[in-house]
Write a protein that holds these residues in place. Structure first.
Motif, short mmCIF file in Angstrom:
data_model
loop_
_atom_site.label_atom_id
_atom_site.label_comp_id
_atom_site.label_asym_id
_atom_site.label_seq_id
_atom_site.Cartn_x
_atom_site.Cartn_y
_atom_site.Cartn_z
N VAL A 1 5.69 11.09 16.22
CA VAL A 1 6.08 9.66 16.35
C VAL A 1 4.89 8.67 16.48
O VAL A 1 4.19 8.83 17.34
CB VAL A 1 7.18 9.48 17.20
CG1 VAL A 1 8.04 7.54 17.14
CG2 VAL A 1 8.34 10.27 16.92
N ARG A 2 4.67 7.68 15.40
CA ARG A 2 3.83 6.49 15.92
C ARG A 2 4.50 5.11 15.80
O ARG A 2 5.26 5.02 15.16
CB ARG A 2 2.72 6.50 14.91
CG ARG A 2 1.70 7.55 15.07
CD ARG A 2 0.58 7.40 14.08
NE ARG A 2 -0.47 6.47 14.57
CZ ARG A 2 -1.69 6.34 14.01
NH1 ARG A 2 -2.02 7.08 13.03
NH2 ARG A 2 -2.45 5.23 14.58
N VAL A 3 4.45 4.49 16.97
CA VAL A 3 5.13 3.34 17.06
C VAL A 3 4.25 2.05 17.49
O VAL A 3 3.27 2.18 17.96
CB VAL A 3 6.10 3.31 18.55
CG1 VAL A 3 7.07 2.08 18.78
CG2 VAL A 3 6.83 4.68 18.42
N PHE A 4 4.74 0.94 16.71
CA PHE A 4 3.88 -0.22 16.75
C PHE A 4 4.96 -1.35 17.18
O PHE A 4 5.93 -1.46 16.64
CB PHE A 4 3.29 -0.54 15.54
CG PHE A 4 2.16 0.30 15.02
CD1 PHE A 4 0.80 0.13 15.31
CD2 PHE A 4 2.70 1.42 14.49
CE1 PHE A 4 -0.06 0.93 14.69
CE2 PHE A 4 1.60 2.37 14.00
CZ PHE A 4 0.28 2.08 14.15
N HIS A 5 4.58 -2.32 18.00
CA HIS A 5 5.31 -3.39 18.42
C HIS A 5 4.31 -4.49 19.14
O HIS A 5 3.53 -4.04 20.12
CB HIS A 5 6.25 -2.96 19.53
CG HIS A 5 7.63 -3.70 19.51
ND1 HIS A 5 9.00 -3.18 19.22
CD2 HIS A 5 7.93 -5.19 19.25
CE1 HIS A 5 9.96 -3.95 18.96
NE2 HIS A 5 8.95 -5.39 19.19
N GLY A 6 4.35 -5.86 18.86
CA GLY A 6 3.85 -6.72 19.54
C GLY A 6 4.50 -7.07 21.06
O GLY A 6 5.86 -7.15 20.87
N ASP A 7 3.59 -7.59 21.94
CA ASP A 7 4.49 -7.69 23.11
C ASP A 7 5.06 -9.11 23.43
O ASP A 7 5.61 -9.45 24.33
CB ASP A 7 3.33 -7.25 24.41
CG ASP A 7 1.94 -8.13 24.44
OD1 ASP A 7 1.99 -9.06 23.63
OD2 ASP A 7 1.66 -8.09 25.41
#
Length: 205
Positions: free
Chosen positions: A147-153
């Motif tokens: 799993v690779r996850v991306f999210h802006g804080d």
């Protein structure tokens, strides 16, 4: 890549497919689920599925098939998990797809759809990449694939804790997860996630 719009009534969703020119043999499939702003009726609005993500990279050839379905107006991907699975089976009948190399990704509403579909049917996917979405952390143990996850804080639409919680649950289980928590980035994490490097990662698996 060759771009084709498909609106056949037999399919669970209308979709756009990107396929290599003159390819042969079984190919990996990447299924991308769009965000809420790209929903439609599958007619002239079908091009909305190209607005964000991997379609922007399809000006070069890749040894894979990219499919971007369109969720109907008024619905959302997490409510369509079984339809997504049925759609995947329909794609396997239409295209020469390697069943052991099916990848799922999605952004925002599609990020939620990615988490929920993979948790319900983990055996179908070689790897997943949810972007600015969220799932059910208590059910993370079903996700045995990379799993690779991306999210802006600084995401004002889908708070970053949605990804934080999923990643924390996966790490507690010592699962294969890579988290890119984008400092100072808002809801547009997809602008940072969908890169040639990500395509290379998919195709290396």
């Amino acid at each position: 890549m060759k771009r084709t719009e498909v609106r056949e009534s037999g399919f669970a969703f209308p979709f756009v497919a990107y396929t290599p020119e003159g390819s042969c043999g079984k190919l990996p499939l990447i299924l991308q689920l769009h965000g809420a702003g790209e929903r439609g009726k599958g007619q002239e609005d079908l091009a909305l599925v190209d607005v964000h993500g991997l379609p922007k990279l399809m000006d070069r050839e890749y040894p894979c098939i990219l499919v971007c379905p369109q969720c109907p107006t008024g619905s959302f991907w997490a409510a369509r998990v079984e339809s997504i699975v049925r759609f995947l089976e329909q794609l396997k009948q239409r295209y020469e797809i390697d069943p052991d190399r099916v990848f799922l990704t999605g952004l925002s509403m599609g990020g939620f759809g990615t988490w929920y579909t993979a948790m319900a049917h983990p055996q179908l996917f070689r790897a997943i990449v949810p972007v600015c979405g969220g799932g059910m952390a208590w059910n993370a143990g079903t996700l045995t694939m990379p799993v690779r996850v991306f999210h802006g804080d600084r995401d004002p639409e889908v708070a970053v804790f949605h990804s934080d919680d999923m990643v924390a649950a996966l790490r507690k289980l010592h699962y294969d997860v890579t988290y890119t928590r984008l400092e100072g980035v808002g809801h547009n994490a997809w602008d940072y996630a969908y890169t040639p490097e990500l395509m290379d990662w998919f195709l290396s698996l």
